[in-house]
Design an enzyme around this catalytic site. Structure first.
Site: not given
Length: 672
Positions: A37-38, A114, A116, A409, A412, A431
């Site tokens: 295609y390209d 179908e 929506k 934190c 911890c 931690c």
């Protein structure tokens, strides 16, 4: 070549490309590889540039490149674009069907059903098969002229395939973005530090209303037709279903889920099926639409106010609801990232009670102006974690409070540091939150695969101080596990056996299990192949320089690797793991009789449908091939996926053979 020869060649190329576009975008059955295609597209582009007198507006080369607009002009619809009446309960559908049967004096009615699609309604006008105009729905009578933008959407034909068509044909449908493409689009927006879209519908609406068509062309928009408007000097069919099927043959995409159903029972059964399939559909839907199939019956029923009596939108349960944000808490992830989480007044969304929703990061809270106590719109889609979409400012209480990220934190109490846009706990494995998640990751199936060691057990092991690092797993005793709730003799023995079995693993799995930030399975495999042995990593004098040029690693990941292995606490954990008896299978020497791949150099471009780029790299390397980032004369093959870039042109100039995905897969599956 004469002008006639050139004109004929251009017409031939355009016809080929139009047919291939139809096969690819409408039928979802590509006729030719992308590379072919390209090649044809490039030939057409070259001819049109060389002979501009033959350029026409319906050429596939003319989808992009328009000059930006100052504003949108207005278009009056020849026939109004009406709204649909909504039904929310089963009884609404029963009543709709009853009224139609009574008016038509029929015992049973056939309906076209179908999904929506949750997108943007548009009308597109063709004159003698050529796309000449497109408009938004607007107020139903007057819409905005979006012709230049619609021309950039790849699955909308610029010229219809057949010749025996009405002189004037107006089609109506929905422009949308698929769920997968929406996620990719937001990833791109975030990478470019641009505003994120709230949902696929907003993304589609914002994309189609860009004043610069070149921006629209970069957005992954698609179109599905659900009906027709103005038709002059021609006819289609006397039923809704056949009308759409004819349009589809002319190159116009329609919903694959379109179905003919009979009576109210058929409608409700279709609704149930779509509800079950909702999460698997590629696009977002907010309901299903029933239209009486025979157009003569539609004409008899006519309209009421601004909606047809012959159609009903049966809405699905909403996936967005408004609820109040009670407070914001911080979760600490495996890498220490602090994620704000909204604690909500419980709300039912699509059949699930939602009490929490992610707020992403500090910038998200600031951008959305989210405050504690606000009423917010919460969205849940599929298995995605619920998220706050926006604040309903009209409902904002007077006593809302701003949220401030903590400086330490919450687990911890280590200092919080900022890396890029992410706030992180600096405590590392000190931690407990990071420890728990790092241990879960270490034990996961794709890492050390310790069967049965899940979140709850890890939490108990860490909270009772039985383990502090992943290495402690391999020193657990039966009597220690027996002290935990719900751990009987059988479950204890099973866990210990799974831990013992996991000691035999591979170098790449072990590296992945360590949980180095940014180092996934593919990068772990690349590290394992490069170094071969753990000792080489531990003894490497300059790990940053050694790893930054490994394919798939890069600067940031290399820094993460160096920081991890240079950290003394991590080295101690690794040593303890080795002392526990963990051993690696030797990295197998690649012995492949696949002469197509073994010893060859490959470059990848575009997106593959069947696997990620990382998976493709793994498969190539398994068979003794190599993957490079850049094309050169030493490249043996370019593998081309969807949306391939300029590498295709460069490969053709260098004479590098091009493989499409199907050929590549064939080589993987059938060694020669």
């Amino acid at each position: 070549m004469t002008d006639q020869d050139i004109s004929q060649r251009i017409d031939t190329l355009r016809t080929l490309l139009q047919r291939w576009n139809y096969a690819y975008h409408t039928l979802d059955k590509p006729d030719v590889p992308d590379s072919k295609y390209d090649q044809v597209f490039q030939e057409l582009l070259d001819l049109e540039q060389q002979f501009p007198q033959f350029i026409s507006s319906d050429s596939p080369t003319q989808r992009i490149g328009s000059v930006p607009l100052d504003s949108f002009s207005k278009i009056k619809h020849q026939l109004p674009m009406l709204s649909l009446n909504n039904g929310f309960e089963e009884q609404d559908v029963v009543d709709f069907d009853r009224r139609a049967r009574e008016k038509l004096k029929k015992n049973v009615i056939d309906y076209a059903a179908e999904p929506k699609i949750d997108g943007l309604a548009v009308s597109i006008r063709y004159e003698k098969g050529l796309l000449v105009q497109a408009a938004t729905r607007g107020d139903g009578s007057i819409g905005e002229d979006i012709t230049l933008n619609v021309r950039t959407i790849k699955n909308i034909p610029l010229r219809l395939l057949e010749k025996n068509i009405p002189d004037i044909l107006e089609i109506r449908g929905e422009i949308f973005i698929t769920k997968a493409n929406f996620l990719k689009l937001n990833d791109t927006q975030q990478a470019n530090q641009e505003k994120l879209f709230a949902n696929p519908r907003n993304a589609a609406a914002g994309s189609i209303r860009q004043l610069d068509p070149n921006i629209t062309a970069q957005r992954p928009l698609e179109f599905i037709c659900y009906g027709v408007g103005d038709i002059q000097n021609g006819q289609l069919s006397d039923t809704q279903i056949e009308t759409l099927e004819i349009l589809n043959k002319w190159g116009i995409p329609i919903a694959k889920e379109l179905a003919l159903v009979t009576g109210v029972e058929g409608c409700l059964q279709y609704y149930t099926e779509m509800l079950k399939k909702r999460q698997q559909l590629p696009f977002e839907i907010d309901g299903v639409v029933y239209k009486i199939n025979h157009l003569s019956d539609q004409k008899t029923l006519g309209f009421v106010s601004r909606a047809p009596r012959w159609a009903l939108a049966h809405k699905l349960p909403a996936q967005e609801k408004v609820t109040q944000l009670q407070t914001i808490e911080i979760q600490v992830g495996r890498t220490g990232a602090l994620t704000p989480v909204a604690r909500l007044t419980p709300v039912q969304i699509a059949g699930v009670t939602v009490t929490n929703a992610t707020l992403h990061n500090a910038d998200f809270i600031k951008e959305k102006d989210i405050k504690i106590g606000d009423f917010v719109t919460v969205r849940r889609a599929g298995d995605v974690i619920p998220e706050v979409v926006n604040v309903v400012l009209s409902m904002r209480p007077v006593n809302v409070k701003p949220f401030e990220f903590p400086n330490t934190c919450p687990i911890c109490h280590s200092p919080v540091v900022q890396k890029s846009k992410i706030l992180q706990c600096s405590g590392g494995l000190n931690c407990s939150a990071q420890r728990k998640q790092s241990i879960e990751h270490f034990a996961s199936k794709r890492a050390m695969n310790i069967d049965g060691l899940g979140e709850k057990l890890v939490e108990k092991l860490v909270d009772t101080n039985l383990i502090k690092t992943v290495a402690d797993l391999y020193y657990l005793k039966a009597e220690q596990l027996a002290t935990l709730d719900l751990m009987g003799e059988t479950s204890t023995n099973n866990i210990l056996h799974a831990i013992e079995t996991s000691k035999k693993t591979t170098f790449s799995r072990f590296l992945f299990a360590l949980g180095i930030v940014g180092i996934g399975e593919t990068a772990s495999l690349a590290l394992a192949k490069h170094f071969g042995h753990l000792e080489k990593i531990l003894l490497c004098p300059n790990l940053l320089e050694e790893t930054r040029y490994i394919f798939g690693i890069g600067e940031e990941r290399a820094a993460n690797i160096a920081n991890f292995f240079n950290h003394e606490a991590n080295r101690q954990v690794i040593q303890k793991l080795l002392e526990s008896g963990i051993s690696f299978e030797e990295q197998p020497t690649v012995i492949s009789n696949n002469s197509n791949i073994h010893g060859k150099v490959f470059v990848l471009t575009g997106t593959l449908d069947s696997m990620t780029r990382e998976q493709a790299i793994v498969e190539i390397e398994k068979l003794g091939g190599k993957v490079s980032n850049s094309l050169s004369k030493k490249t043996n093959y370019l593998i081309v996926g969807n949306d391939a870039g300029s590498k295709v042109v460069k490969a053709e100039k260098l004479g590098v053979p091009i493989l499409d995905e199907s050929q590549f897969l064939k080589w993987l599956e059938e060694p020669v």
